[in-house]
Design an enzyme around this catalytic site. Sequence first.
Site, mmCIF file in Angstrom:
data_model
loop_
_atom_site.group_PDB
_atom_site.id
_atom_site.type_symbol
_atom_site.label_atom_id
_atom_site.label_comp_id
_atom_site.label_asym_id
_atom_site.label_seq_id
_atom_site.Cartn_x
_atom_site.Cartn_y
_atom_site.Cartn_z
ATOM 1 N N LYS A 107 0.814 -1.214 0.000
ATOM 2 C CA LYS A 107 0.000 0.000 0.000
ATOM 3 C C LYS A 107 0.850 1.267 0.000
ATOM 4 O O LYS A 107 0.339 2.351 -0.248
ATOM 5 C CB LYS A 107 -0.987 -0.016 1.159
ATOM 6 C CG LYS A 107 -2.039 -1.105 0.997
ATOM 7 C CD LYS A 107 -3.110 -1.034 2.062
ATOM 8 C CE LYS A 107 -4.162 -2.116 1.891
ATOM 9 N NZ LYS A 107 -3.677 -3.451 2.317
HETATM 10 C C1 LIG Z 1 -4.519 -4.479 1.953
HETATM 11 C C2 LIG Z 1 -3.793 -5.772 1.972
HETATM 12 C C3 LIG Z 1 -4.232 -6.858 1.201
HETATM 13 C C4 LIG Z 1 -5.501 -6.812 0.393
HETATM 14 O O1 LIG Z 1 -5.439 -5.913 -0.680
HETATM 15 P P1 LIG Z 1 -6.789 -5.409 -1.375
HETATM 16 O O2 LIG Z 1 -6.372 -4.397 -2.364
HETATM 17 O O3 LIG Z 1 -7.638 -4.839 -0.279
HETATM 18 O O4 LIG Z 1 -7.432 -6.603 -1.973
HETATM 19 C C5 LIG Z 1 -3.465 -8.005 1.199
HETATM 20 N N1 LIG Z 1 -2.348 -8.103 1.942
HETATM 21 C C6 LIG Z 1 -1.907 -7.096 2.697
HETATM 22 C C7 LIG Z 1 -0.672 -7.269 3.504
HETATM 23 C C8 LIG Z 1 -2.590 -5.891 2.731
HETATM 24 O O5 LIG Z 1 -2.159 -4.888 3.488
#
Ligand SMILES: *Cc1c(COP(=O)(O)O)cnc(C)c1O
Length: 433
Positions: A107
């Site tokens: 993210k």
């Molecule tokens: C947010 C997150 C996900 C899921 O991603 P999405 O875009 O919400 O499907 C998977 N793994 C980790 C470590 C995350 O922080």
Amino acid sequence: MKYYSTNHQAPEASLQEAVVKGLASDKGLYMPEVIKPLPQSFFDHIENLSFQEIAYQVADAFFGEDVPADTLKQIVYDTLSFDAPAVKVKENIYSLELFHGPTLAFKDVGGRFMARLLGYFIRKEGQKQVNVLVATSGDTGSAVANGFLGVEGIHVYVLYPKGKVSEIQEKQFTTLGQNITALEVDGTFDDCQALVKNAFMDAELNAHMKLTSANSINVARFLPQAFYYFYAYAQLKKAGKADHLVVCVPSGNFGNITAGLFGKRMGLPVKRFIAANNSNDIFYQYLQTAKYNPRPSVATIANAMDVGDPSNFARVLALYEGSHEAISAEISGATYTDAQIRETVKAAYQETGYLLDPHGACGYRALEEGLQDGEVGVFLETAHPAKFLETVENIIGESVEIPAKLQAFMKGTKQSIPMSKDFASFKAYLLNE
Ligand SMILES: *Cc1c(COP(=O)(O)O)cnc(C)c1O
């Protein structure tokens, strides 16, 4: 470029409007009106380009009409100040390590890009404070908070479910201070998400302050996630492994995988996708039954995927014009219990020496079980295993080294404001700000 709402009741928006509003006024998600294919020549030589060069080409296809080239290039290059290597775990299975950014999770890419793009728009307009509301099940909060930290003209409120994120995750957004406020909500992630959505719909609140979202629904966070799919392809192409590529994405809110699907629409030669779920298997069930039945999330050890009503499902539907058949032709599903996730982390570590985090473990296992002859799989390793320290150490029975970046967060002091899950008190709090 114009952006339309997946609910088709709101007017089309410019990029700036879509980024500042986050969610359309009809509660739909913004989608770019066109998804421009990239030229064949780009793919012919992609293995010779850097991550930043590749990402700029992708960014230009989406944002080039709305952001001057030199500004966009700077935003992309600043955002990607770290690598995303595709690491071989075993024969024909690669890990795309998306945890080399400041908060050690994927993210960071969307969070950093959005902060810089929004900062550009605010500067262009000549300042009025913008307030970013972000609900987090763990990693969004830290990526967004760190992406926006110190960006002038922006205040960030992080809403997180009390007791449901790991200590390390919590430290990454409660210790920052400055323009970051952490709100500890007595409820689940879905409650946090509902508070944020209600705030955007509340006329009085919106008259009082300028609100925007930084959840994966925001196009400025969502679209840049396409960058690393192209870079993964480039790396595997260089290794001579890209001919029948399967990309597996550990999924919760489905922003990450949807960006990959956009990539495919732009011509990225991915054969098919796998969406790996934990026990929150709403999408998996949709694939089996053609019925979308959201339900309250359950807590798992892959907690960033504990989502009971994935927001970006609306974008998946829009991309395939609602066709279950078309969706199932390009995406298959997998779902794993906590016990299976533990088993996978342990077995992979013993067999290969590679330490997975609980989210990446779902992706790895889905490839192990789902790859067909001749296919090569890459799963997105969405966070560093040390972010889930206790869980991972318990599984492998060894201590895990904590990267220096994480240790620095651990030394900070938690500062958060307790909040009930009922909207009236959240609203009263914001009106007082
Ligand atoms: C947010 C997150 C996900 C899921 O991603 P999405 O875009 O919400 O499907 C998977 N793994 C980790 C470590 C995350 O922080």
